[in-house]
Design an enzyme around this catalytic site. Structure first.
Site, PDB file in Angstrom:
ATOM      1  N   LYS A 169       1.781  -3.236   7.368  1.00 11.07           N
ATOM      2  CA  LYS A 169       2.108  -3.245   5.177  1.00 11.07           C
ATOM      3  C   LYS A 169       3.383  -3.160   5.423  1.00 11.07           C
ATOM      4  O   LYS A 169       4.297  -4.119   3.890  1.00 11.07           O
ATOM      5  CB  LYS A 169       1.530  -2.598   5.406  1.00 11.07           C
ATOM      6  CG  LYS A 169      -0.192  -2.695   5.478  1.00 11.07           C
ATOM      7  CD  LYS A 169      -0.857  -4.349   4.370  1.00 11.07           C
ATOM      8  CE  LYS A 169      -1.809  -4.384   4.560  1.00 11.07           C
ATOM      9  NZ  LYS A 169      -2.280  -5.310   3.515  1.00 11.07           N
ATOM     10  N   TYR A 192      -1.006   0.770  10.779  1.00 12.76           N
ATOM     11  CA  TYR A 192      -1.530  -0.549   9.864  1.00 12.76           C
ATOM     12  C   TYR A 192      -0.219  -0.056   8.680  1.00 12.76           C
ATOM     13  O   TYR A 192       0.207  -0.972   8.109  1.00 12.76           O
ATOM     14  CB  TYR A 192      -2.171   0.134   8.661  1.00 12.76           C
ATOM     15  CG  TYR A 192      -2.856  -0.192   7.966  1.00 12.76           C
ATOM     16  CD1 TYR A 192      -3.975  -1.249   7.523  1.00 12.76           C
ATOM     17  CD2 TYR A 192      -2.695   0.660   6.803  1.00 12.76           C
ATOM     18  CE1 TYR A 192      -3.578  -2.113   6.741  1.00 12.76           C
ATOM     19  CE2 TYR A 192      -2.484   0.741   5.207  1.00 12.76           C
ATOM     20  CZ  TYR A 192      -3.399  -0.563   5.262  1.00 12.76           C
ATOM     21  OH  TYR A 192      -3.849  -1.174   3.902  1.00 12.76           O
ATOM     22  N   THR A 231       0.439  -1.637   0.024  1.00 17.02           N
ATOM     23  CA  THR A 231       0.080   0.040   0.494  1.00 17.02           C
ATOM     24  C   THR A 231       1.092   1.671  -0.089  1.00 17.02           C
ATOM     25  O   THR A 231       1.705   1.221   0.720  1.00 17.02           O
ATOM     26  CB  THR A 231      -0.685  -0.306   1.401  1.00 17.02           C
ATOM     27  OG1 THR A 231      -1.366   1.452   1.312  1.00 17.02           O
ATOM     28  CG2 THR A 231      -0.002  -0.789   2.426  1.00 17.02           C
ATOM     29  N   GLU A 246       0.329   3.846   1.634  1.00 15.81           N
ATOM     30  CA  GLU A 246       0.363   4.226   2.718  1.00 15.81           C
ATOM     31  C   GLU A 246       2.164   4.055   3.969  1.00 15.81           C
ATOM     32  O   GLU A 246       1.930   4.773   4.541  1.00 15.81           O
ATOM     33  CB  GLU A 246      -1.236   3.381   4.302  1.00 15.81           C
ATOM     34  CG  GLU A 246      -0.847   3.995   5.439  1.00 15.81           C
ATOM     35  CD  GLU A 246      -1.666   5.012   5.505  1.00 15.81           C
ATOM     36  OE1 GLU A 246      -2.178   6.003   4.150  1.00 15.81           O
ATOM     37  OE2 GLU A 246      -1.380   5.113   6.936  1.00 15.81           O
TER      38      GLU A 246
HETATM   39  P1  NAP Z   1     -11.116  -4.612   2.662  1.00 21.13           P
HETATM   40  O1  NAP Z   1     -12.812  -4.362   2.147  1.00 21.13           O
HETATM   41  O2  NAP Z   1     -10.965  -4.154   4.721  1.00 21.13           O
HETATM   42  O3  NAP Z   1     -10.943  -6.124   2.714  1.00 21.13           O
HETATM   43  C1  NAP Z   1     -10.425  -7.015   3.635  1.00 21.13           C
HETATM   44  C2  NAP Z   1     -10.829  -8.234   4.231  1.00 21.13           C
HETATM   45  O4  NAP Z   1     -10.457  -9.229   4.991  1.00 21.13           O
HETATM   46  C3  NAP Z   1     -12.376  -8.420   4.236  1.00 21.13           C
HETATM   47  O5  NAP Z   1     -13.189  -9.212   3.911  1.00 21.13           O
HETATM   48  C4  NAP Z   1     -11.810  -9.067   6.266  1.00 21.13           C
HETATM   49  O6  NAP Z   1     -13.281 -10.200   6.386  1.00 21.13           O
HETATM   50  C5  NAP Z   1     -10.055 -10.041   5.581  1.00 21.13           C
HETATM   51  N1  NAP Z   1      -9.731  -9.771   6.869  1.00 21.13           N
HETATM   52  C6  NAP Z   1      -9.588  -9.065   7.584  1.00 21.13           C
HETATM   53  N2  NAP Z   1      -9.252  -9.540   8.958  1.00 21.13           N
HETATM   54  C7  NAP Z   1      -8.784 -10.932   8.211  1.00 21.13           C
HETATM   55  C8  NAP Z   1      -8.683 -12.263   9.191  1.00 21.13           C
HETATM   56  N3  NAP Z   1      -8.162 -12.683  10.432  1.00 21.13           N
HETATM   57  N4  NAP Z   1      -8.510 -13.591   8.082  1.00 21.13           N
HETATM   58  C9  NAP Z   1      -9.215 -13.937   7.395  1.00 21.13           C
HETATM   59  N5  NAP Z   1      -9.266 -12.641   6.453  1.00 21.13           N
HETATM   60  C10 NAP Z   1      -9.485 -11.556   6.957  1.00 21.13           C
HETATM   61  O7  NAP Z   1     -10.027  -4.375   1.725  1.00 21.13           O
HETATM   62  P2  NAP Z   1      -9.877  -3.973  -0.143  1.00 21.13           P
HETATM   63  O8  NAP Z   1     -10.033  -2.750   0.067  1.00 21.13           O
HETATM   64  O9  NAP Z   1     -10.611  -5.097   0.093  1.00 21.13           O
HETATM   65  O10 NAP Z   1      -8.895  -3.941   0.543  1.00 21.13           O
HETATM   66  C11 NAP Z   1      -7.716  -5.608   0.200  1.00 21.13           C
HETATM   67  C12 NAP Z   1      -6.412  -5.477   0.374  1.00 21.13           C
HETATM   68  O11 NAP Z   1      -5.704  -4.438  -0.361  1.00 21.13           O
HETATM   69  C13 NAP Z   1      -5.975  -5.305   1.861  1.00 21.13           C
HETATM   70  O12 NAP Z   1      -5.163  -5.494   2.324  1.00 21.13           O
HETATM   71  C14 NAP Z   1      -5.242  -3.791   1.967  1.00 21.13           C
HETATM   72  O13 NAP Z   1      -4.943  -3.580   3.121  1.00 21.13           O
HETATM   73  C15 NAP Z   1      -5.123  -3.698   0.947  1.00 21.13           C
HETATM   74  N6  NAP Z   1      -4.682  -2.123  -0.047  1.00 21.13           N
HETATM   75  C16 NAP Z   1      -6.356  -1.512  -0.206  1.00 21.13           C
HETATM   76  C17 NAP Z   1      -6.087  -0.352  -0.864  1.00 21.13           C
HETATM   77  C18 NAP Z   1      -7.767   0.360  -1.128  1.00 21.13           C
HETATM   78  O14 NAP Z   1      -7.373   1.467  -1.478  1.00 21.13           O
HETATM   79  N7  NAP Z   1      -8.595  -0.446  -1.214  1.00 21.13           N
HETATM   80  C19 NAP Z   1      -5.178   0.375  -1.533  1.00 21.13           C
HETATM   81  C20 NAP Z   1      -3.407  -0.389  -0.933  1.00 21.13           C
HETATM   82  C21 NAP Z   1      -3.806  -1.864   0.042  1.00 21.13           C
HETATM   83  P3  NAP Z   1     -14.261 -10.156   7.009  1.00 21.13           P
HETATM   84  O15 NAP Z   1     -15.232  -9.146   5.484  1.00 21.13           O
HETATM   85  O16 NAP Z   1     -14.568 -10.941   7.583  1.00 21.13           O
HETATM   86  O17 NAP Z   1     -14.177  -8.293   7.974  1.00 21.13           O
HETATM   87  N1  GDD Z   2     -11.939   7.129   7.300  1.00 16.16           N
HETATM   88  C1  GDD Z   2     -12.338   8.787   7.120  1.00 16.16           C
HETATM   89  N2  GDD Z   2     -13.019   8.910   7.834  1.00 16.16           N
HETATM   90  N3  GDD Z   2     -11.150   9.868   6.556  1.00 16.16           N
HETATM   91  C2  GDD Z   2     -11.671  10.772   7.504  1.00 16.16           C
HETATM   92  C3  GDD Z   2     -11.881  11.110   7.643  1.00 16.16           C
HETATM   93  C4  GDD Z   2     -13.396  10.628   8.201  1.00 16.16           C
HETATM   94  O1  GDD Z   2     -14.499  10.884   8.571  1.00 16.16           O
HETATM   95  N4  GDD Z   2     -12.052  12.762   7.397  1.00 16.16           N
HETATM   96  C5  GDD Z   2     -11.066  12.780   7.001  1.00 16.16           C
HETATM   97  N5  GDD Z   2     -10.911  11.898   6.470  1.00 16.16           N
HETATM   98  C6  GDD Z   2      -8.905  11.286   6.284  1.00 16.16           C
HETATM   99  C7  GDD Z   2      -8.005  10.796   6.820  1.00 16.16           C
HETATM  100  O2  GDD Z   2      -7.926  11.407   7.981  1.00 16.16           O
HETATM  101  C8  GDD Z   2      -7.304  10.200   5.182  1.00 16.16           C
HETATM  102  O3  GDD Z   2      -5.965  11.551   5.235  1.00 16.16           O
HETATM  103  C9  GDD Z   2      -8.092  10.430   4.078  1.00 16.16           C
HETATM  104  O4  GDD Z   2      -9.592  10.809   4.381  1.00 16.16           O
HETATM  105  C10 GDD Z   2      -7.913   9.234   3.823  1.00 16.16           C
HETATM  106  O5  GDD Z   2      -9.112   8.317   4.698  1.00 16.16           O
HETATM  107  P1  GDD Z   2      -9.038   6.728   4.181  1.00 16.16           P
HETATM  108  O6  GDD Z   2     -10.731   6.961   3.598  1.00 16.16           O
HETATM  109  O7  GDD Z   2      -9.596   6.065   5.459  1.00 16.16           O
HETATM  110  O8  GDD Z   2      -8.123   5.621   3.573  1.00 16.16           O
HETATM  111  P2  GDD Z   2      -7.011   5.664   4.208  1.00 16.16           P
HETATM  112  O9  GDD Z   2      -5.783   5.982   3.002  1.00 16.16           O
HETATM  113  O10 GDD Z   2      -6.307   6.062   4.981  1.00 16.16           O
HETATM  114  O11 GDD Z   2      -6.375   4.063   3.780  1.00 16.16           O
HETATM  115  C11 GDD Z   2      -7.130   3.506   2.675  1.00 16.16           C
HETATM  116  O12 GDD Z   2      -6.246   3.882   1.269  1.00 16.16           O
HETATM  117  C12 GDD Z   2      -4.824   2.853   1.664  1.00 16.16           C
HETATM  118  C13 GDD Z   2      -3.753   3.325   0.660  1.00 16.16           C
HETATM  119  O13 GDD Z   2      -2.765   4.362   0.615  1.00 16.16           O
HETATM  120  C14 GDD Z   2      -7.414   2.081   2.939  1.00 16.16           C
HETATM  121  O14 GDD Z   2      -7.947   1.440   2.241  1.00 16.16           O
HETATM  122  C15 GDD Z   2      -5.946   1.288   3.404  1.00 16.16           C
HETATM  123  O15 GDD Z   2      -6.437   0.183   3.582  1.00 16.16           O
HETATM  124  C16 GDD Z   2      -4.551   1.854   2.119  1.00 16.16           C
HETATM  125  O16 GDD Z   2      -3.919   0.538   2.356  1.00 16.16           O
END
Ligand code: NAP
Ligand code: GDD
Length: 325
Positions: A155, A151, A126, A128
C-alpha cells in the site's frame, strides 16, 4: 448528464456503501468484478442496490482488462477499492498482495494517463502504512510510514505512485488514508466481525468459544458508511490531495470484545475467549490513532456513528442474521 463512476472492489465491504451513496447522488455506477462466473452479491444485496449497478469483468492483475474498462467507459471518477486487504494473509501471499495492491494500481493509473486523463482517481490508502508506534501517540498526513506487513508495504507503493502520477502528469489523483472502518458487512475474518459473529454464535448456543490472537493492539475504528462519504468528498475538491480519515479515538481488541460481549448480555466474557497463537502476526501494528483535522476542515467531513453505536450495530446484525438461519 449524470456523472459516471467506476468502483473496483465493489463486492467487498466499502464498495456497496460507496455505490449506494453515488447512486443516491445520481451517478451511473460501474462495478468491476473478477469472478464473473460466480460473483458474491451478498454485500450489495445487504445495502439493496445489486440491480442498480453495471458490472464489468476485470482483475487488478490483468492489465489488459483494466485498460479495456477505462478506455471503453472513460468514467468521471474511479474509486480503487480492490485489494487483497486481509493483513494476516499478506505474509502467506506476499507476491500476490503486491501484484494486486501495488502493480494493479500502476496499471489503473497508466490506463487513466493514456486513455482517460480527465478521470479523477481515488486510491484506498491505509493507516496500516504507518505501522510502528509513534511517539506523538497519533498519526496524520505528516507522519512517516513504517509498514509492518507485506500488505502495508504494497500500500505504500500504491500511495506514492498515486502521488507521483499527480506530480508527473498533472492527473487528479487523491489518497484517502483511512483508519479501520467496520460494519455488519465487514469480512468475517477481520477481528471486529469475527468477535461479533462469534458472540452471536455463543449467545445462540452454536459455538462454545471464540479463538483470538493478540488482544492488546489498539485501533481507531469507525463506521464504513461514514468513511465512503470522505472518499466521495475528496474527488469533489478543486485540487487533488491526500487525507487522513478516522475518528481520533482508539480502543484495544480487548476493549472491543468486552463491550460487544457486554452488549449481548454476557459479562463473564473472558471464559469464552481462547488465545490462539495461530492468530498472532509475525510483526504487529500496536497503536493506530488518527488525527483527522485536515479532512474535517478541508472536506467538512466528520464521523457520525460512535464506537458504542458501531459495536451495537454489528452485534445486533449478527444476532439477527444467525437467528434467522
Ligand atoms: P474488502 O472487503 O476486502 O474488499 C476488497 C475487494 O477487492 C473484494 O471485493 C475483492 O473481490 C476485490 N479484489 C481483490 N483482489 C482483486 C483482484 N485481483 N482484482 C479485482 N478485484 C479484487 O475490502 P474493504 O474493507 O472494502 O476495503 C476497501 C479498500 O480499502 C481496500 O483496498 C482496503 O485495502 C482499503 N482499506 C480498508 C480499510 C478498512 O478498515 N476496511 C482501511 C483502510 C484501507 P472478491 O469479492 O472477488 O474477493
Ligand atoms: N483478523 C484478526 N483475527 N485479527 C486479530 C485476531 C484474530 O483472531 N486476534 C487479534 N487480532 C488483532 C490483529 O493482530 C490486529 O492487531 C487487530 O486485531 C486488527 O486486525 P484486523 O481486524 O485483521 O485488521 P487490521 O488492522 O490488521 O487491518 C484492517 O485495517 C487496515 C487499516 O488500518 C484491514 O481492513 C486493512 O485492509 C486496512 O488497511
Amino acid at each position: 448528464m449524470s456523472k459516471t463512476a467506476l468502483i473496483t472492489g465493489i463486492l467487498g465491504q466499502d464498495g456497496p456503501y460507496l455505490a449506494k451513496l453515488l447512486l443516491e447522488k445520481g451517478y451511473k455506477v460501474y462495478g468491476m468484478i473478477r469472478r464473473y462466473s460466480n460473483p458474491n452479491f451478498e454485500n450489495l444485496n445487504y445495502v439493496g442496490i445489486t440491480n442498480k449497478v453495471d458490472y464489468l469483468e476485470g482483475d487488478m492483475t490483468d492489465e489488459s482488462s483494466i485498460i479495456n474498462i477505462v478506455k471503453n467507459i472513460r468514467p468521471d471518477e474511479i474509486y480503487n477499492l480492490a485489494a487483497q486487504s486481509f493483513v494476516g494473509s499478506s505474509w502467506q501471499q506476499a507476491r500476490l498482495t503486491a501484484e494486486i495492491n501495488a502493480i494493479g494500481v500502476l496499471s489503473l493509473l497508466n490506463a487513466i494517463k493514456f486513455f482517460s486523463p480527465t478521470t479523477k482517481f481515488y486510491q484506498a490508502s491505509t493507516s496500516e502504512m504507518f505501522g510502528i508506534e509513534h511517539t506523538s501517540g497519533y498519526q496524520d498526513e505528516n507522519t512517516c510510514f513504517h509498514p509492518r506487513s507485506p500488505y502495508g508495504v504494497s500500500k505504500v507503493y500504491a500511495y506514492w505512485i498515486t502521488v507521483n502520477y499527480r506530480e508527473s502528469y498533472n492527473l487528479f489523483t487523491s489518497n484517502g488514508i483511512l483508519f479501520n472502518h467496520e460494519s455488519p458487512i465487514r469480512g468475517i475474518q477481520f477481528v471486529t466481525r469475527k468477535i461479533t459473529d462469534g458472540i452471536a454464535r455463543i449467545k445462540l448456543g452454536l459455538a462454545k468459544d471464540l479463538h483470538l490472537g493478540n488482544m492488546e493492539p489498539r485501533r481507531d475504528w469507525g463506521f464504513a458508511g461514514d468513511y465512503v462519504e470522505a472518499m466521495y468528498l475528496m474527488l469533489q475538491q478543486e485540487k487533488p490531495d491526500d487525507y487522513v480519515v478516522g475518528t481520533g479515538e482508539n480502543y484495544s481488541i480487548k476493549e472491543f470484545a468486552e463491550k460487544a460481549f457486554g452488549y449481548a448480555g454476557i459479562s463473564d466474557w473472558e471464559k469464552y475467549v481462547v488465545i490462539d497463537p495461530k492468530y498472532k502476526r509475525p510483526a504487529e501494528v500496536p497503536n493506530l490513532k488518527s488525527r483527522p483535522e485536515k479532512a474535517m476542515k478541508a472536506l467538512g467531513w466528520k464521523p457520525k456513528v460512535s464506537f458504542d453505536e458501531l459495536v451495537k450495530m454489528m452485534v445486533d446484525a449478527d444476532l439477527e442474521r444467525l437467528s434467522k438461519k
